[in-house]
Scaffold this motif. Structure first.
Motif, mmCIF file in Angstrom:
data_model
loop_
_atom_site.group_PDB
_atom_site.id
_atom_site.type_symbol
_atom_site.label_atom_id
_atom_site.label_comp_id
_atom_site.label_asym_id
_atom_site.label_seq_id
_atom_site.Cartn_x
_atom_site.Cartn_y
_atom_site.Cartn_z
ATOM 1 N N THR A 41 40.156 20.649 -47.513
ATOM 2 C CA THR A 41 40.730 19.810 -48.574
ATOM 3 C C THR A 41 40.454 18.344 -48.297
ATOM 4 O OG1 THR A 41 42.478 21.410 -49.047
ATOM 5 C CG2 THR A 41 42.872 19.139 -49.720
ATOM 6 N N ALA A 42 40.601 17.919 -47.059
ATOM 7 C CA ALA A 42 40.307 16.528 -46.707
ATOM 8 C C ALA A 42 38.854 16.190 -46.999
ATOM 9 C CB ALA A 42 40.631 16.279 -45.232
ATOM 10 N N ARG A 43 37.965 17.115 -46.720
ATOM 11 C CA ARG A 43 36.546 16.873 -46.989
ATOM 12 C C ARG A 43 36.301 16.675 -48.477
ATOM 13 N NH1 ARG A 43 32.825 20.309 -48.466
ATOM 14 N NH2 ARG A 43 34.048 22.144 -47.892
ATOM 15 N N ARG A 44 36.896 17.515 -49.318
ATOM 16 C CA ARG A 44 36.712 17.379 -50.765
ATOM 17 C C ARG A 44 37.322 16.077 -51.280
ATOM 18 N NH1 ARG A 44 37.686 22.908 -50.226
ATOM 19 N NH2 ARG A 44 39.922 22.701 -50.720
ATOM 20 N N HIS A 45 38.491 15.728 -50.744
ATOM 21 C CA HIS A 45 39.123 14.469 -51.139
ATOM 22 C C HIS A 45 38.230 13.277 -50.779
ATOM 23 C CE1 HIS A 45 43.526 16.157 -51.157
ATOM 24 N NE2 HIS A 45 42.792 16.597 -52.173
ATOM 25 N N ALA A 46 37.633 13.318 -49.588
ATOM 26 C CA ALA A 46 36.788 12.205 -49.154
ATOM 27 C C ALA A 46 35.560 12.066 -50.040
ATOM 28 C CB ALA A 46 36.376 12.403 -47.696
ATOM 29 N N HIS A 47 35.005 13.189 -50.505
ATOM 30 C CA HIS A 47 33.838 13.105 -51.388
ATOM 31 C C HIS A 47 34.223 12.497 -52.737
ATOM 32 C CE1 HIS A 47 30.403 14.761 -49.273
ATOM 33 N NE2 HIS A 47 31.221 15.611 -48.680
ATOM 34 N N PHE A 48 35.440 12.758 -53.204
ATOM 35 C CA PHE A 48 35.875 12.069 -54.421
ATOM 36 C C PHE A 48 35.958 10.566 -54.173
ATOM 37 C CE2 PHE A 48 39.358 9.929 -56.599
ATOM 38 C CZ PHE A 48 38.925 10.026 -57.918
ATOM 39 N N SER A 49 36.529 10.170 -53.059
ATOM 40 C CA SER A 49 36.662 8.750 -52.762
ATOM 41 C C SER A 49 35.299 8.089 -52.574
ATOM 42 C CB SER A 49 37.536 8.551 -51.522
ATOM 43 O OG SER A 49 38.890 8.870 -51.821
ATOM 44 N N LEU A 50 34.317 8.828 -52.029
ATOM 45 C CA LEU A 50 32.954 8.306 -51.973
ATOM 46 C C LEU A 50 32.425 8.078 -53.388
ATOM 47 C CD1 LEU A 50 30.431 7.598 -50.281
ATOM 48 C CD2 LEU A 50 29.778 10.013 -50.449
ATOM 49 N N HIS A 51 32.735 8.992 -54.298
ATOM 50 C CA HIS A 51 32.361 8.852 -55.710
ATOM 51 C C HIS A 51 32.983 7.591 -56.309
ATOM 52 C CE1 HIS A 51 32.215 9.735 -60.014
ATOM 53 N NE2 HIS A 51 33.529 9.886 -60.038
ATOM 54 N N VAL A 52 34.199 7.245 -55.900
ATOM 55 C CA VAL A 52 34.832 6.011 -56.366
ATOM 56 C C VAL A 52 33.997 4.806 -55.950
ATOM 57 C CG1 VAL A 52 36.867 4.516 -56.138
ATOM 58 C CG2 VAL A 52 37.156 7.000 -56.385
ATOM 59 N N THR A 53 33.530 4.795 -54.704
ATOM 60 C CA THR A 53 32.720 3.654 -54.245
ATOM 61 C C THR A 53 31.424 3.553 -55.028
ATOM 62 O OG1 THR A 53 31.466 4.781 -52.476
ATOM 63 C CG2 THR A 53 33.678 3.998 -51.935
ATOM 64 N N LYS A 54 30.839 4.692 -55.393
ATOM 65 C CA LYS A 54 29.593 4.661 -56.164
ATOM 66 C C LYS A 54 29.842 4.156 -57.580
ATOM 67 C CE LYS A 54 27.352 8.397 -53.585
ATOM 68 N NZ LYS A 54 26.688 9.712 -53.638
ATOM 69 N N THR A 55 30.997 4.495 -58.126
ATOM 70 C CA THR A 55 31.336 4.033 -59.469
ATOM 71 C C THR A 55 31.515 2.518 -59.499
ATOM 72 O OG1 THR A 55 32.455 6.140 -59.870
ATOM 73 C CG2 THR A 55 32.957 4.360 -61.389
ATOM 74 N N LEU A 56 31.935 1.939 -58.380
ATOM 75 C CA LEU A 56 32.202 0.503 -58.314
ATOM 76 C C LEU A 56 31.106 -0.283 -57.600
ATOM 77 C CD1 LEU A 56 36.018 0.686 -57.534
ATOM 78 C CD2 LEU A 56 34.951 -0.058 -59.676
ATOM 79 N N LYS A 57 29.973 0.350 -57.286
ATOM 80 C CA LYS A 57 28.892 -0.350 -56.578
ATOM 81 C C LYS A 57 28.393 -1.526 -57.431
ATOM 82 C CE LYS A 57 25.467 2.823 -58.477
ATOM 83 N NZ LYS A 57 24.602 3.958 -58.210
ATOM 84 N N GLY A 58 28.022 -2.586 -56.753
ATOM 85 C CA GLY A 58 27.527 -3.765 -57.437
ATOM 86 C C GLY A 58 28.611 -4.674 -57.984
ATOM 87 N N THR A 59 29.900 -4.293 -57.836
ATOM 88 C CA THR A 59 31.007 -5.129 -58.274
ATOM 89 C C THR A 59 31.551 -5.915 -57.082
ATOM 90 O OG1 THR A 59 32.801 -3.548 -57.824
ATOM 91 C CG2 THR A 59 31.597 -3.309 -59.926
ATOM 92 N N ALA A 60 32.572 -6.713 -57.339
ATOM 93 C CA ALA A 60 33.207 -7.456 -56.254
ATOM 94 C C ALA A 60 34.455 -6.757 -55.729
ATOM 95 C CB ALA A 60 33.581 -8.854 -56.754
ATOM 96 N N HIS A 61 34.803 -5.602 -56.249
ATOM 97 C CA HIS A 61 36.020 -4.907 -55.851
ATOM 98 C C HIS A 61 35.887 -4.331 -54.446
ATOM 99 C CE1 HIS A 61 37.280 -5.439 -59.949
ATOM 100 N NE2 HIS A 61 36.258 -4.739 -60.395
#
Length: 430
Positions: free
Chosen positions: A333-353
């Motif tokens: 479960t932790a592994r799947r959660h971490a992959h979602f959070s990695l997806h969050v970083t990709k969604t915000l790439k190139g921003t200042a957040h």
């Protein structure tokens, strides 16, 4: 395996490279590790059935088979296995073959095999993406590139294939025990398997990835100039000369290979910088093509590690990391959660957040960051399939329940048209 093969005295070798549509498999599976496992299983099946006289091994994410002498590959075996995989809803593949003349000492022969692997891998990718191409010979396949590829796609092809592992006489580097042969100094996936068999019950699971390594991630330098220089940018002049017929294929491959070696060295430095900076409170392993996985004790430590690596390669490559706390829910479960959070970083790439660098599962996004998520996903949805980066929308649809947990209500309401549109290509994780 290629280094071992090069120690023989054969004057000629036949090499077959089988590649896969890895990203499509990961997206179809809805889980990164499950997608990787499907690809590994498929390539393992092909390798086992090819015949005892062929020597199978992995080169990055491709299967490489080499045999002494000049031979025709067992086409019936290949097409039968690939057809069965495809019919069973498996992995889409492409393959190509080349014949290599060998001379000199074992180092020269190894280098010749590895350089040949680069071109044959590109031909395999072309046959994967254009299945109607009839010839399987790498030189003939690549000879058709001017009629099929735009300059941008040609640059992506030249930039997207791995080159030989570091550790030749040129660099003086070599992988030690339990280190990744492609990344000397980084612990290998084999070491990760042993570690993950009995993982700690506390800490944070980490998964990182270099975002858009081919075309780069926009970066704001201190001088205020936005810099983006991905692997493929280097290849644009070379691709232009190749596809316009101004440079022979042999020269294209030679020059492109040299550029790829330089970028692989940069990637190694980027990943080692991150790994070394995190070592004070954890262990990271080279388990993904352009990223790391492991366990750390502290999110702030990893943020510093990722930021340090990103600053060192600013504009050329940029990593994001997803983290999830280990606990009663279990390691999977932790592994799947971490992959979602990695997806969050990709969604915000190139921003200042700040979440473009690191996100911990369960931590809600700010109103401003959520606005950037809405802008990015809405833009992809309006542009439609075929848009670069459209796969990020596929992930968002699968994980819409988790997005609901992390977004302010106003942002989720703005995305409801997308999330309820029925365009999902897989079940949502809950």
């Amino acid at each position: 395996m290629l280094a071992h093969f090069a120690q023989g005295d054969d004057r000629q070798a036949t090499m077959v490279v089988v590649t896969s549509a890895l990203r499509a498999s990961v997206e179809d599976s809805g889980d990164h590790e499950a997608g990787l496992e499907r690809v590994r299983h498929s390539l393992n099946t092909i390798g086992r059935n090819f015949g005892a006289e062929w020597n199978p091994s992995y080169y990055g994410k491709d299967l490489v088979l080499v045999r002494a002498g000049k031979h025709s590959p067992p086409v019936g075996v290949i097409t039968g296995l690939l057809g069965a995989e495809h019919a069973g809803g498996g992995v889409r593949h492409g393959w190509a073959v080349g014949h290599i003349s060998l001379a000199g000492d074992s180092n020269a022969r190894r280098e010749r095999l590895l350089r040949a692997c680069y071109g044959i891998s590109m031909a395999a990718r072309m046959r994967r993406d254009w299945p109607d191409l009839q010839s399987s010979r790498a030189d003939e396949v690549l000879g058709q590139a001017p009629g099929l590829l735009s300059v941008r796609k040609g640059a992506s092809l030249l930039a997207g294939v791995l080159v030989r592992p570091l550790g030749s006489q040129e660099t003086g580097l070599g992988a030690g025990p339990e280190e990744d042969p492609r990344f000397p100094g980084l612990q290998s996936a084999d070491a990760w398997r042993a570690f993950s068999a009995a993982p700690p019950q506390r800490g944070l699971y980490v998964v990182s990835d270099v975002h858009d390594i081919e075309w780069g991630t926009p970066c704001l330098r201190r001088c205020g100039v936005r810099l983006t220089e991905g692997n493929a940018h280097q290849m644009l002049p070379l691709a232009t000369m190749w596809l316009n017929g101004h440079l022979p294929l042999e020269d294209v491959l030679r020059r492109a290979y040299r550029l790829r070696v330089g970028r692989e060295s940069l990637l190694l430095g980027h990943l080692r910088t991150m790994s070394d900076a995190a070592a004070a409170g954890g262990a990271l392993f080279a388990t993904l093509g352009d990223g790391l996985s492991g366990i750390v004790s502290d999110a702030a430590l990893l943020r510093t590690a990722v930021t340090t690596a990103n600053d060192w390669t600013a504009g050329q490559m940029h990593s994001g990391a997803g983290l999830a706390r280990l606990g009663e829910a279990g390691f999977g479960t932790a592994r799947r959660h971490a992959h979602f959070s990695l997806h969050v970083t990709k969604t915000l790439k190139g921003t200042a957040h700040r979440e473009r660098i690191l996100h911990v599962f369960g931590e809600p996004l700010s109103v401003d960051a959520a606005g950037s998520v809405v802008e990015f996903l809405s833009g992809l949805w309006k542009a439609g399939p075929g848009t670069p980066g459209f796969h990020h929308l596929a992930h968002a649809l699968r994980w819409r329940g988790w997005w609901h947990m992390h977004l302010p209500s106003g942002a989720y309401a703005r995305l409801s048209l997308i999330f309820d549109s029925g365009h999902d290509s897989g079940a949502a994780h809950t």
